[in-house]
Design a protein around this motif. Structure first.
Motif, PDB file in Angstrom:
ATOM      1  N   ASP A  60       0.876  -1.160   0.000  1.00 27.90           N
ATOM      2  CA  ASP A  60       0.000   0.000   0.000  1.00 27.90           C
ATOM      3  C   ASP A  60       0.919   1.216   0.000  1.00 27.90           C
ATOM      4  O   ASP A  60       2.127   1.101   0.196  1.00 27.90           O
ATOM      5  CB  ASP A  60      -0.889   0.017   1.241  1.00 27.90           C
ATOM      6  CG  ASP A  60      -1.975  -1.056   1.205  1.00 27.90           C
ATOM      7  OD1 ASP A  60      -2.158  -1.701   0.151  1.00 27.90           O
ATOM      8  OD2 ASP A  60      -2.637  -1.237   2.227  1.00 27.90           O
ATOM      9  N   TYR A  61       0.336   2.379  -0.194  1.00 30.90           N
ATOM     10  CA  TYR A  61       1.118   3.617  -0.239  1.00 30.90           C
ATOM     11  C   TYR A  61       0.520   4.607   0.749  1.00 30.90           C
ATOM     12  O   TYR A  61      -0.697   4.753   0.837  1.00 30.90           O
ATOM     13  CB  TYR A  61       1.110   4.203  -1.654  1.00 30.90           C
ATOM     14  CG  TYR A  61       1.794   3.285  -2.626  1.00 30.90           C
ATOM     15  CD1 TYR A  61       3.168   3.396  -2.858  1.00 30.90           C
ATOM     16  CD2 TYR A  61       1.098   2.276  -3.274  1.00 30.90           C
ATOM     17  CE1 TYR A  61       3.813   2.529  -3.716  1.00 30.90           C
ATOM     18  CE2 TYR A  61       1.740   1.406  -4.134  1.00 30.90           C
ATOM     19  CZ  TYR A  61       3.088   1.538  -4.356  1.00 30.90           C
ATOM     20  OH  TYR A  61       3.735   0.673  -5.199  1.00 30.90           O
ATOM     21  N   ALA A  62       1.388   5.272   1.489  1.00 32.29           N
ATOM     22  CA  ALA A  62       0.954   6.264   2.474  1.00 32.29           C
ATOM     23  C   ALA A  62       1.848   7.493   2.357  1.00 32.29           C
ATOM     24  O   ALA A  62       3.019   7.394   1.992  1.00 32.29           O
ATOM     25  CB  ALA A  62       1.039   5.682   3.884  1.00 32.29           C
ATOM     26  N   LEU A  63       1.280   8.629   2.667  1.00 31.56           N
ATOM     27  CA  LEU A  63       2.048   9.867   2.650  1.00 31.56           C
ATOM     28  C   LEU A  63       3.076   9.881   3.776  1.00 31.56           C
ATOM     29  O   LEU A  63       2.793   9.456   4.892  1.00 31.56           O
ATOM     30  CB  LEU A  63       1.116  11.068   2.821  1.00 31.56           C
ATOM     31  CG  LEU A  63       0.199  11.352   1.634  1.00 31.56           C
ATOM     32  CD1 LEU A  63      -0.958  12.233   2.059  1.00 31.56           C
ATOM     33  CD2 LEU A  63       0.973  11.998   0.497  1.00 31.56           C
ATOM     34  N   THR A  64       4.253  10.365   3.478  1.00 34.25           N
ATOM     35  CA  THR A  64       5.276  10.612   4.489  1.00 34.25           C
ATOM     36  C   THR A  64       5.026  12.009   5.072  1.00 34.25           C
ATOM     37  O   THR A  64       4.126  12.731   4.619  1.00 34.25           O
ATOM     38  CB  THR A  64       6.669  10.591   3.843  1.00 34.25           C
ATOM     39  OG1 THR A  64       6.734  11.658   2.892  1.00 34.25           O
ATOM     40  CG2 THR A  64       6.968   9.262   3.164  1.00 34.25           C
ATOM     41  N   GLY A  65       5.832  12.423   6.018  1.00 36.77           N
ATOM     42  CA  GLY A  65       5.739  13.786   6.523  1.00 36.77           C
ATOM     43  C   GLY A  65       5.926  14.806   5.409  1.00 36.77           C
ATOM     44  O   GLY A  65       5.216  15.808   5.326  1.00 36.77           O
ATOM     45  N   ARG A  66       6.855  14.505   4.536  1.00 40.32           N
ATOM     46  CA  ARG A  66       7.104  15.377   3.377  1.00 40.32           C
ATOM     47  C   ARG A  66       5.857  15.449   2.482  1.00 40.32           C
ATOM     48  O   ARG A  66       5.521  16.506   1.964  1.00 40.32           O
ATOM     49  CB  ARG A  66       8.285  14.790   2.614  1.00 40.32           C
ATOM     50  CG  ARG A  66       8.847  15.624   1.553  1.00 40.32           C
ATOM     51  CD  ARG A  66      10.046  14.898   0.958  1.00 40.32           C
ATOM     52  NE  ARG A  66      10.884  15.866   0.303  1.00 40.32           N
ATOM     53  CZ  ARG A  66      12.062  15.617  -0.192  1.00 40.32           C
ATOM     54  NH1 ARG A  66      12.569  14.399  -0.099  1.00 40.32           N
ATOM     55  NH2 ARG A  66      12.747  16.542  -0.785  1.00 40.32           N
ATOM     56  N   GLY A  67       5.189  14.323   2.315  1.00 39.99           N
ATOM     57  CA  GLY A  67       3.963  14.300   1.520  1.00 39.99           C
ATOM     58  C   GLY A  67       2.820  15.044   2.203  1.00 39.99           C
ATOM     59  O   GLY A  67       2.075  15.785   1.566  1.00 39.99           O
TER      60      GLY A  67
END
Length: 172
Positions: free
Chosen positions: A78-85
């Protein structure tokens, strides 16, 4: 003079940001991550994006540390936003607000509310009640009066027809 293929030679911060998020589809993938979409198949169905293009965009966003691959199901990331995202939320909200004002024939598909005050955010993303500028984790997305089924009646789009907190995974 034709435009170059990239902005790598430019020293402008906007040009550098466009190197990361300026490709077609990229901000829509990021938007859907804020909405809680995490699976490749859900991005593909919801956006109608070609699989090869989606693979490339996801790989680029992972390489740029905007997204991270999360192994919640063996062999199926799956894909999740990082802090940067997550730092892209003001940009996504500003583009959404601009589109509602200037580019959408039927505005009011979605609303963004401060989860604590349960009040609609203004166009700057600020809560008019308490003055807070909440991060995406403090925002609830609610369906608006203009929300209707789009061309894709997929499970993610159906789930987004109900109120939902940003960043929470949309589907199990």
């Amino acid at each position: 003079m034709p435009l170059g293929q990239d902005y790598a030679s430019q020293e402008c911060s906007i040009a550098r940001a466009l190197e990361v998020v300026g490709e077609r589809w990229t901000l829509l993938v990021v938007r859907d991550c804020f909405f809680g979409v995490r699976r490749f198949s859900d991005f593909q169905r919801r956006l109608g994006i070609p699989r090869a293009v989606l693979s490339s965009r996801l790989a680029d966003l992972v390489e740029a540390e905007v997204l991270e691959r999360v192994e919640e199901r063996p062999g199926r990331p799956d894909y999740a936003l990082t802090g940067r995202g997550r730092d892209l939320w003001p940009v996504v909200h500003a583009l959404y607000s601009w589109g509602e004002e200037h580019a959408t024939p039927l505005p009011g598909r979605r609303g963004f509310r401060h989860a604590v005050c349960d009040v609609e955010l203004d166009t700057r993303g600020q809560c008019p009640t308490c003055g807070e500028l909440p991060g995406p984790g403090g925002i609830a997305m609610v369906p608006g009066p203009a929300l209707r089924s789009g061309p894709n009646d997929d499970r993610a789009s159906r789930a987004l027809a109900a109120p939902h907190r940003l960043l929470e995974p949309l589907l199990p």
